[in-house]
Motif scaffolding. Structure first.
Motif, PDB file in Angstrom:
ATOM      1  N   UNK A   1       0.833  -1.198   0.000  1.00  0.00           N
ATOM      2  CA  UNK A   1       0.000   0.000   0.000  1.00  0.00           C
ATOM      3  C   UNK A   1       0.869   1.251   0.000  1.00  0.00           C
ATOM      4  N   UNK A   2       0.322   2.321  -0.563  1.00  0.00           N
ATOM      5  CA  UNK A   2       0.968   3.626  -0.525  1.00  0.00           C
ATOM      6  C   UNK A   2       0.201   4.470   0.474  1.00  0.00           C
ATOM      7  N   UNK A   3       0.902   5.061   1.420  1.00  0.00           N
ATOM      8  CA  UNK A   3       0.207   5.824   2.451  1.00  0.00           C
ATOM      9  C   UNK A   3       0.952   7.119   2.756  1.00  0.00           C
ATOM     10  N   UNK A   4       0.225   8.011   3.419  1.00  0.00           N
ATOM     11  CA  UNK A   4       0.785   9.307   3.814  1.00  0.00           C
ATOM     12  C   UNK A   4       0.793   9.387   5.334  1.00  0.00           C
ATOM     13  N   UNK A   5       1.948   9.749   5.896  1.00  0.00           N
ATOM     14  CA  UNK A   5       2.091   9.836   7.345  1.00  0.00           C
ATOM     15  C   UNK A   5       1.312  11.050   7.847  1.00  0.00           C
ATOM     16  N   UNK A   6       0.418  10.818   8.820  1.00  0.00           N
ATOM     17  CA  UNK A   6      -0.371  11.924   9.365  1.00  0.00           C
ATOM     18  C   UNK A   6       0.185  12.415  10.704  1.00  0.00           C
ATOM     19  N   UNK A   7       0.683  11.493  11.536  1.00  0.00           N
ATOM     20  CA  UNK A   7       1.282  11.900  12.810  1.00  0.00           C
ATOM     21  C   UNK A   7       2.244  10.819  13.290  1.00  0.00           C
ATOM     22  N   UNK A   8       3.163  11.230  14.171  1.00  0.00           N
ATOM     23  CA  UNK A   8       4.125  10.270  14.735  1.00  0.00           C
ATOM     24  C   UNK A   8       4.233  10.505  16.232  1.00  0.00           C
ATOM     25  N   UNK A   9       4.599   9.448  16.951  1.00  0.00           N
ATOM     26  CA  UNK A   9       5.009   9.583  18.348  1.00  0.00           C
ATOM     27  C   UNK A   9       6.153   8.602  18.574  1.00  0.00           C
ATOM     28  N   UNK A  10       6.578   8.406  19.806  1.00  0.00           N
ATOM     29  CA  UNK A  10       7.768   7.579  20.057  1.00  0.00           C
ATOM     30  C   UNK A  10       7.524   6.099  19.785  1.00  0.00           C
ATOM     31  N   UNK A  11       6.239   5.651  19.741  1.00  0.00           N
ATOM     32  CA  UNK A  11       5.939   4.229  19.584  1.00  0.00           C
ATOM     33  C   UNK A  11       5.463   3.828  18.194  1.00  0.00           C
ATOM     34  N   UNK A  12       4.836   4.746  17.445  1.00  0.00           N
ATOM     35  CA  UNK A  12       4.299   4.387  16.127  1.00  0.00           C
ATOM     36  C   UNK A  12       4.054   5.619  15.273  1.00  0.00           C
ATOM     37  N   UNK A  13       3.832   5.358  13.985  1.00  0.00           N
ATOM     38  CA  UNK A  13       3.442   6.403  13.036  1.00  0.00           C
ATOM     39  C   UNK A  13       2.027   6.100  12.560  1.00  0.00           C
ATOM     40  N   UNK A  14       1.167   7.112  12.561  1.00  0.00           N
ATOM     41  CA  UNK A  14      -0.198   6.973  12.036  1.00  0.00           C
ATOM     42  C   UNK A  14      -0.176   7.403  10.574  1.00  0.00           C
ATOM     43  N   UNK A  15      -0.841   6.609   9.719  1.00  0.00           N
ATOM     44  CA  UNK A  15      -0.839   6.907   8.281  1.00  0.00           C
ATOM     45  C   UNK A  15      -2.264   6.812   7.718  1.00  0.00           C
ATOM     46  N   UNK A  16      -2.453   7.419   6.549  1.00  0.00           N
ATOM     47  CA  UNK A  16      -3.680   7.263   5.773  1.00  0.00           C
ATOM     48  C   UNK A  16      -3.320   6.464   4.530  1.00  0.00           C
ATOM     49  N   UNK A  17      -3.977   5.315   4.320  1.00  0.00           N
ATOM     50  CA  UNK A  17      -3.712   4.473   3.150  1.00  0.00           C
ATOM     51  C   UNK A  17      -4.443   5.073   1.956  1.00  0.00           C
ATOM     52  N   UNK A  18      -3.696   5.392   0.890  1.00  0.00           N
ATOM     53  CA  UNK A  18      -4.258   6.071  -0.281  1.00  0.00           C
ATOM     54  C   UNK A  18      -4.398   5.145  -1.485  1.00  0.00           C
ATOM     55  N   UNK A  19      -3.480   4.184  -1.634  1.00  0.00           N
ATOM     56  CA  UNK A  19      -3.471   3.264  -2.775  1.00  0.00           C
ATOM     57  C   UNK A  19      -3.267   1.846  -2.286  1.00  0.00           C
ATOM     58  N   UNK A  20      -3.887   0.885  -2.967  1.00  0.00           N
ATOM     59  CA  UNK A  20      -3.562  -0.533  -2.790  1.00  0.00           C
ATOM     60  C   UNK A  20      -2.926  -0.955  -4.109  1.00  0.00           C
TER      61      UNK A  20
END
Length: 195
Positions: free
Chosen positions: A71-90
């Protein structure tokens, strides 16, 4: 004035075989044409022949990310444990709605997992290639990994807004200011490159 649109459901009797011939989204039984889909009834006739009766869906079915999919995704936010992303393409197919995903610290790379720092791997706004490893949890987030050489950041912008160039597997450089920033860089395969 256009005739009103008739909607039908699966199993609904549309007409008998003397009034039309079956088209896509229909089936015949006992001399009648029935709908096999939920959608709009369409009748089209050519050269005075019996009209072709078909049922068309309004929208195509939604493609969903599946385990193992790239998948292709865009990073929306990060913290010390993980990155949150929005999946845009499969694969290379754009999604109508974006899905939320999470890249955990331990799924960033395959080696030295305990030394991974999220802020040295991703920044908000980065475009990332990742692989779906699980369908997620109660927050309906897909769990993603970038623990392969071909996965990671493919597009990143520097603080001056210029698209950066990868210089190693863990660094990108701004061509304008020549400042270096840490990223988990993907070794992009030819099939993902736009020509």
């Amino acid at each position: 004035m256009a005739p009103p649109v008739r909607y039908c459901i699966p199993g609904e009797r549309l007409c008998n075989l003397e009034e039309g011939s079956p088209g896509s989204g229909t089936y015949t039984r006992h001399g009648y044409i029935f709908s096999s889909l939920a959608g709009c009834l369409m009748k089209s006739s050519e050269n005075g022949a019996l009209p072709v009766v078909s049922v068309m869906r309004e929208t195509e079915s939604q493609l969903l990310p599946d385990v193992g999919a790239i998948v292709t995704c865009k990073v929306s936010s990060i913290n010390s444990r993980f990155a949150k992303v929005h999946i845009l393409y499969v694969g290379s197919t754009p999604l109508k709605n974006s899905f939320r995903g999470t890249i955990r610290k331990e799924d960033v790379r395959a080696t030295e997992k305990d030394k991974v720092e999220i802020y040295k791997s991703f920044r908000p706004g980065d475009i990332v290639l990742a692989k779906v490893i699980s369908l997620g949890d109660a927050q309906s987030n897909y769990l993603l990994t970038t623990a392969e050489n071909e996965l990671g950041v493919v597009v990143a912008h520097s603080e001056s807004g210029v698209q950066m160039v990868p210089i190693s597997w863990c660094e990108m450089q701004c061509p304008k200011t020549h400042t270096k920033e840490f990223r988990k860089v993907a070794r992009v395969q030819p099939e993902f490159l736009q020509t």
